[in-house]
Design a protein around this motif. Structure first.
Motif, mmCIF file in Angstrom:
data_model
loop_
_atom_site.group_PDB
_atom_site.id
_atom_site.type_symbol
_atom_site.label_atom_id
_atom_site.label_comp_id
_atom_site.label_asym_id
_atom_site.label_seq_id
_atom_site.Cartn_x
_atom_site.Cartn_y
_atom_site.Cartn_z
ATOM 1 N N SER A 178 -13.200 20.968 -11.743
ATOM 2 C CA SER A 178 -14.291 20.155 -11.862
ATOM 3 C C SER A 178 -14.413 19.199 -10.818
ATOM 4 O O SER A 178 -13.373 18.657 -10.623
ATOM 5 N N SER A 179 -15.597 19.235 -10.420
ATOM 6 C CA SER A 179 -15.924 18.060 -9.226
ATOM 7 C C SER A 179 -15.790 16.861 -9.768
ATOM 8 O O SER A 179 -15.281 16.022 -8.998
ATOM 9 N N THR A 180 -16.175 16.630 -11.090
ATOM 10 C CA THR A 180 -16.023 15.324 -11.769
ATOM 11 C C THR A 180 -14.500 14.747 -11.586
ATOM 12 O O THR A 180 -14.135 13.546 -11.485
ATOM 13 N N LEU A 181 -13.600 15.791 -12.165
ATOM 14 C CA LEU A 181 -12.100 15.331 -12.211
ATOM 15 C C LEU A 181 -11.632 15.103 -10.908
ATOM 16 O O LEU A 181 -10.817 14.317 -10.592
ATOM 17 N N ALA A 182 -12.072 16.019 -9.835
ATOM 18 C CA ALA A 182 -11.634 15.642 -8.342
ATOM 19 C C ALA A 182 -12.012 14.592 -7.746
ATOM 20 O O ALA A 182 -11.596 13.737 -7.036
ATOM 21 N N LEU A 183 -13.458 14.038 -8.203
ATOM 22 C CA LEU A 183 -13.982 12.703 -7.867
ATOM 23 C C LEU A 183 -13.110 11.648 -8.387
ATOM 24 O O LEU A 183 -12.776 10.825 -7.576
ATOM 25 N N LEU A 184 -12.879 11.911 -9.541
ATOM 26 C CA LEU A 184 -12.153 10.664 -10.206
ATOM 27 C C LEU A 184 -10.465 10.516 -9.648
ATOM 28 O O LEU A 184 -9.971 9.520 -9.772
ATOM 29 N N ASP A 185 -10.037 11.652 -9.315
ATOM 30 C CA ASP A 185 -8.634 11.645 -8.694
ATOM 31 C C ASP A 185 -8.926 11.454 -7.054
ATOM 32 O O ASP A 185 -7.489 11.245 -6.344
ATOM 33 N N LEU A 186 -9.936 11.229 -6.612
ATOM 34 C CA LEU A 186 -10.265 10.956 -5.246
ATOM 35 C C LEU A 186 -9.769 11.684 -4.190
ATOM 36 O O LEU A 186 -8.865 11.656 -3.322
ATOM 37 N N ARG A 187 -10.143 13.352 -4.533
ATOM 38 C CA ARG A 187 -9.759 14.425 -3.692
ATOM 39 C C ARG A 187 -11.075 14.977 -3.070
ATOM 40 O O ARG A 187 -12.170 14.677 -3.263
ATOM 41 N N CYS A 188 -10.537 15.607 -1.975
ATOM 42 C CA CYS A 188 -11.692 16.358 -0.968
ATOM 43 C C CYS A 188 -12.724 16.978 -1.994
ATOM 44 O O CYS A 188 -12.290 17.787 -2.886
ATOM 45 N N PRO A 189 -13.880 16.609 -1.571
ATOM 46 C CA PRO A 189 -14.997 17.545 -2.297
ATOM 47 C C PRO A 189 -15.048 19.108 -1.997
ATOM 48 O O PRO A 189 -15.825 19.770 -2.732
ATOM 49 N N ARG A 190 -14.472 19.492 -0.870
ATOM 50 C CA ARG A 190 -14.467 21.018 -0.383
ATOM 51 C C ARG A 190 -13.647 21.841 -1.253
ATOM 52 O O ARG A 190 -13.559 22.793 -1.767
ATOM 53 N N CYS A 191 -12.167 21.356 -1.259
ATOM 54 C CA CYS A 191 -11.104 22.004 -1.646
ATOM 55 C C CYS A 191 -10.546 21.411 -2.832
ATOM 56 O O CYS A 191 -9.936 22.020 -3.508
ATOM 57 N N HIS A 192 -10.923 20.178 -3.260
ATOM 58 C CA HIS A 192 -10.348 19.618 -4.420
ATOM 59 C C HIS A 192 -8.977 19.300 -4.618
ATOM 60 O O HIS A 192 -8.192 19.113 -5.554
ATOM 61 N N GLN A 193 -8.265 19.205 -3.128
ATOM 62 C CA GLN A 193 -6.681 19.296 -3.214
ATOM 63 C C GLN A 193 -6.402 17.932 -2.417
ATOM 64 O O GLN A 193 -5.617 17.243 -2.576
ATOM 65 N N GLY A 194 -7.003 17.866 -1.216
ATOM 66 C CA GLY A 194 -6.700 16.735 -0.275
ATOM 67 C C GLY A 194 -6.859 15.581 -0.610
ATOM 68 O O GLY A 194 -8.188 15.487 -1.101
#
Length: 145
Positions: A6-22
């Motif tokens: 989920s891009s929303t969860l990645a944003l809330l976790d402050l992760r990279c928008p491309r890979c959702h990991q960094g």
């Protein structure tokens, strides 16, 4: 770090928008002298975190929206919880609230700016970067001599 679908969860976790990991930020928010430092590129997928020079100037508008929200929440809370106190109480409460949330406001303002206007799309194929086993190096070694 396991990628989030989920891009929303990645944003809330402050992760990279491309890979959702960094991670988007180099240091934790409680390090008050370094909480705004961002790496130049994602350590996992190498996407640039600043798509163009001055990109994060637009984050000021997002930050302003956060500040208005804190102003409204603080004002309503003071009215109902403190029984419509004097004006100085409202000003003090809102000022303290905005100052305490400043690190999070800056971080999420930048993250929202990057996710919405950075032109970076999530690539689920980059999931292999985190799950693939390391490949043996093909460098010349003199160990067999």
């Amino acid at each position: 770090m396991k990628p989030l679908d989920s891009s929303t969860l990645a944003l809330l976790d402050l992760r990279c928008p491309r890979c959702h990991q960094g991670p988007l930020f180099s240091y934790p928010a409680y390090k008050l002298t370094k909480y705004a430092m961002m790496p130049e590129r994602c350590p996992v997928c190498s996407v640039a975190y600043e798509p163009e020079p001055g990109f994060y100037w637009g984050a000021m508008f997002v930050s302003y929206a956060f500040s208005v929200a804190w102003f409204a929440i603080g004002g309503v809370a003071a009215y109902y919880l403190l029984g419509n106190p004097a004006v100085w109480v409202y000003v003090l409460l809102v000022t303290v609230l905005v100052l305490l949330t400043a690190p999070a406001t800056l971080r999420y303002s930048r993250a929202i700016m990057l996710y919405l206007f950075g032109g970076i799309k999530y690539d689920p194929n980059l999931r292999q970067l985190a799950t693939a086993p390391p490949q043996p190096s093909r460098s010349k070694s003199h160990a067999h001599l």
